[in-house]
Design a protein around this motif. Structure first.
Motif, PDB file in Angstrom:
ATOM      1  N   PRO A 113       0.897  -7.930  -8.599  1.00 29.65           N
ATOM      2  CA  PRO A 113      -0.107  -8.502  -7.703  1.00 29.65           C
ATOM      3  C   PRO A 113       0.457  -9.053  -6.390  1.00 29.65           C
ATOM      4  CG  PRO A 113       0.324  -9.991  -9.517  1.00 29.65           C
ATOM      5  CD  PRO A 113       1.080  -8.718  -9.803  1.00 29.65           C
ATOM      6  N   THR A 114       1.770  -9.111  -6.259  1.00 28.05           N
ATOM      7  CA  THR A 114       2.368  -9.673  -5.041  1.00 28.05           C
ATOM      8  C   THR A 114       2.689  -8.626  -3.986  1.00 28.05           C
ATOM      9  OG1 THR A 114       4.656  -9.523  -5.838  1.00 28.05           O
ATOM     10  CG2 THR A 114       3.414 -11.530  -6.403  1.00 28.05           C
ATOM     11  N   GLN A 115       2.543  -7.339  -4.320  1.00 25.43           N
ATOM     12  CA  GLN A 115       2.884  -6.305  -3.341  1.00 25.43           C
ATOM     13  C   GLN A 115       1.914  -6.320  -2.168  1.00 25.43           C
ATOM     14  OE1 GLN A 115       2.488  -2.183  -4.880  1.00 25.43           O
ATOM     15  NE2 GLN A 115       1.550  -3.113  -6.676  1.00 25.43           N
ATOM     16  N   PRO A 116       2.393  -5.966  -0.975  1.00 24.90           N
ATOM     17  CA  PRO A 116       1.517  -5.991   0.202  1.00 24.90           C
ATOM     18  C   PRO A 116       0.395  -4.969   0.082  1.00 24.90           C
ATOM     19  CG  PRO A 116       3.610  -4.955   0.735  1.00 24.90           C
ATOM     20  CD  PRO A 116       3.737  -5.500  -0.659  1.00 24.90           C
ATOM     21  N   ASN A 117      -0.727  -5.293   0.698  1.00 26.44           N
ATOM     22  CA  ASN A 117      -1.895  -4.410   0.677  1.00 26.44           C
ATOM     23  C   ASN A 117      -1.761  -3.385   1.798  1.00 26.44           C
ATOM     24  OD1 ASN A 117      -4.351  -3.202   0.361  1.00 26.44           O
ATOM     25  ND2 ASN A 117      -5.578  -5.014   0.824  1.00 26.44           N
ATOM     26  N   LEU A 118      -1.350  -2.185   1.445  1.00 31.89           N
ATOM     27  CA  LEU A 118      -1.237  -1.081   2.405  1.00 31.89           C
ATOM     28  C   LEU A 118      -2.518  -0.264   2.460  1.00 31.89           C
ATOM     29  CD1 LEU A 118       2.386   0.130   1.550  1.00 31.89           C
ATOM     30  CD2 LEU A 118       1.656  -1.500   3.311  1.00 31.89           C
ATOM     31  N   ARG A 119      -3.551  -0.747   1.758  1.00 35.61           N
ATOM     32  CA  ARG A 119      -4.818  -0.027   1.613  1.00 35.61           C
ATOM     33  C   ARG A 119      -5.988  -0.881   2.097  1.00 35.61           C
ATOM     34  NH1 ARG A 119      -4.212   3.841  -2.870  1.00 35.61           N
ATOM     35  NH2 ARG A 119      -6.344   3.385  -3.448  1.00 35.61           N
ATOM     36  N   ILE A 122      -4.385  -9.690   1.997  1.00 46.49           N
ATOM     37  CA  ILE A 122      -2.977  -9.531   2.378  1.00 46.49           C
ATOM     38  C   ILE A 122      -2.199  -8.823   1.285  1.00 46.49           C
ATOM     39  CG2 ILE A 122      -0.845 -10.796   2.903  1.00 46.49           C
ATOM     40  CD1 ILE A 122      -2.656 -12.994   4.127  1.00 46.49           C
ATOM     41  N   THR A 123      -2.504  -9.175   0.027  1.00 48.82           N
ATOM     42  CA  THR A 123      -1.837  -8.514  -1.091  1.00 48.82           C
ATOM     43  C   THR A 123      -2.764  -7.469  -1.690  1.00 48.82           C
ATOM     44  OG1 THR A 123      -2.585 -10.250  -2.598  1.00 48.82           O
ATOM     45  CG2 THR A 123      -0.368 -10.494  -1.649  1.00 48.82           C
ATOM     46  N   VAL A 124      -2.194  -6.552  -2.430  1.00 50.80           N
ATOM     47  CA  VAL A 124      -2.903  -5.413  -3.002  1.00 50.80           C
ATOM     48  C   VAL A 124      -4.127  -5.856  -3.804  1.00 50.80           C
ATOM     49  CG1 VAL A 124      -1.484  -5.297  -5.102  1.00 50.80           C
ATOM     50  CG2 VAL A 124      -2.522  -3.232  -4.200  1.00 50.80           C
ATOM     51  N   LYS A 125      -5.219  -5.105  -3.689  1.00 46.36           N
ATOM     52  CA  LYS A 125      -6.467  -5.404  -4.400  1.00 46.36           C
ATOM     53  C   LYS A 125      -6.873  -4.297  -5.359  1.00 46.36           C
ATOM     54  CE  LYS A 125      -6.749  -9.181  -2.179  1.00 46.36           C
ATOM     55  NZ  LYS A 125      -6.051 -10.289  -2.810  1.00 46.36           N
ATOM     56  N   HIS A 126      -6.257  -3.134  -5.241  1.00 49.97           N
ATOM     57  CA  HIS A 126      -6.577  -2.016  -6.134  1.00 49.97           C
ATOM     58  C   HIS A 126      -6.187  -2.444  -7.549  1.00 49.97           C
ATOM     59  CE1 HIS A 126      -6.373   2.047  -7.865  1.00 49.97           C
ATOM     60  NE2 HIS A 126      -7.248   2.353  -6.939  1.00 49.97           N
ATOM     61  N   ARG A 127      -7.130  -2.401  -8.484  1.00 52.95           N
ATOM     62  CA  ARG A 127      -6.923  -3.006  -9.805  1.00 52.95           C
ATOM     63  C   ARG A 127      -5.679  -2.524 -10.540  1.00 52.95           C
ATOM     64  NH1 ARG A 127     -13.032  -2.999 -12.022  1.00 52.95           N
ATOM     65  NH2 ARG A 127     -12.929  -0.929 -11.133  1.00 52.95           N
ATOM     66  N   SER A 128      -5.395  -1.217 -10.522  1.00 54.28           N
ATOM     67  CA  SER A 128      -4.210  -0.736 -11.244  1.00 54.28           C
ATOM     68  C   SER A 128      -2.929  -1.235 -10.588  1.00 54.28           C
ATOM     69  CB  SER A 128      -4.211   0.790 -11.331  1.00 54.28           C
ATOM     70  OG  SER A 128      -4.062   1.360 -10.051  1.00 54.28           O
ATOM     71  N   ARG A 129      -2.943  -1.376  -9.272  1.00 53.86           N
ATOM     72  CA  ARG A 129      -1.759  -1.867  -8.558  1.00 53.86           C
ATOM     73  C   ARG A 129      -1.589  -3.370  -8.732  1.00 53.86           C
ATOM     74  NH1 ARG A 129      -0.076   2.417  -5.222  1.00 53.86           N
ATOM     75  NH2 ARG A 129      -1.593   4.083  -5.322  1.00 53.86           N
ATOM     76  N   GLU A 141       2.732   9.792   2.585  1.00 46.77           N
ATOM     77  CA  GLU A 141       2.951   9.815   1.156  1.00 46.77           C
ATOM     78  C   GLU A 141       1.871   8.974   0.512  1.00 46.77           C
ATOM     79  OE1 GLU A 141       6.881   8.231   0.819  1.00 46.77           O
ATOM     80  OE2 GLU A 141       7.830  10.086   1.491  1.00 46.77           O
ATOM     81  N   ARG A 142       1.681   9.093  -0.793  1.00 44.35           N
ATOM     82  CA  ARG A 142       0.619   8.309  -1.445  1.00 44.35           C
ATOM     83  C   ARG A 142       0.980   6.821  -1.430  1.00 44.35           C
ATOM     84  NH1 ARG A 142       1.401   7.300  -7.176  1.00 44.35           N
ATOM     85  NH2 ARG A 142       3.418   8.112  -7.766  1.00 44.35           N
ATOM     86  N   VAL A 143      -0.030   6.010  -1.213  1.00 42.63           N
ATOM     87  CA  VAL A 143       0.160   4.549  -1.248  1.00 42.63           C
ATOM     88  C   VAL A 143      -0.847   3.912  -2.183  1.00 42.63           C
ATOM     89  CG1 VAL A 143       1.180   4.348   1.038  1.00 42.63           C
ATOM     90  CG2 VAL A 143      -1.283   4.119   0.787  1.00 42.63           C
TER      91      VAL A 143
END
Length: 176
Positions: free
Chosen positions: A48-54, A36-43, A174-176
């Motif tokens: 760590p609370t931002q939504p996972n758009l990827r 549910i939340t972002v998993k890309h390591r740099s993001r 746009e880039r996500v």
């Protein structure tokens, strides 16, 4: 669609498999980027609370031919995508497009993958091969699109993908 892939670890390339199971609101079962939340390591490091758009990454196989003409050898899953498509201009889709994959999966396109230094580490020179400049000087990112899962199910190579455009006005990716 020509292939599907996943990888449970945060490695650059994924492993081509016969089929993947995609879960609504999460992504590919057994893939390090599902959640549910972002998993890309740099993001994650940034917030760590931002939504996972990827949740699900798609790349068009035509890119492999394009970079092959520049001397690179890239195959499905090498660039970390979950789904490799053919015959769909993924980069031209507007934000909010829904991709109906197989019998039940529905993916909403959220934006462009931002190619990073890992592509350069994979094959020196490849990063510049997956970037271009438009006539107006803007950067064109060619390394695929990202999506979130609206409805899950199983998908496999050979499944059809139907494009459902959102209501106008169309918003560019746009880039996500």
């Amino acid at each position: 669609m020509i292939s599907v892939a996943r990888n449970g670890a945060h490695r650059f390339s994924k492993e081509v498999v016969e089929a993947i199971i995609i879960l609504e609101g999460l992504g590919v079962v057994g893939d390090a980027h599902a959640g549910i939340t972002v998993k890309h390591r740099s993001r994650v490091k940034a917030d760590p609370t931002q939504p996972n758009l990827r949740q699900v990454h798609l790349i068009h196989a035509e890119l492999f031919d394009e970079v092959a003409a520049k001397g690179f050898s890239v195959a499905p899953a090498d660039l970390g995508e979950n789904i490799t498509t053919q015959g769909i201009d993924l980069l031209a889709l507007p934000r909010g497009t829904v991709l109906a994959v197989g019998e039940s999966v529905r993916l909403e396109v959220t934006g462009l993958r931002n190619p990073c230094a890992q592509i350069e580490a994979f094959q020196p020179g490849l990063l510049s091969a997956v970037l271009d400049k438009a006539a107006d000087g803007t950067l064109i990112r060619k390394s695929g699109i990202m999506s979130i899962v609206l409805a899950g199910g199983m998908v496999q190579a050979g499944d059809a993908i139907r494009v459902e455009l959102p209501a106008p006005p169309f918003l560019p990716l746009e880039r996500v």
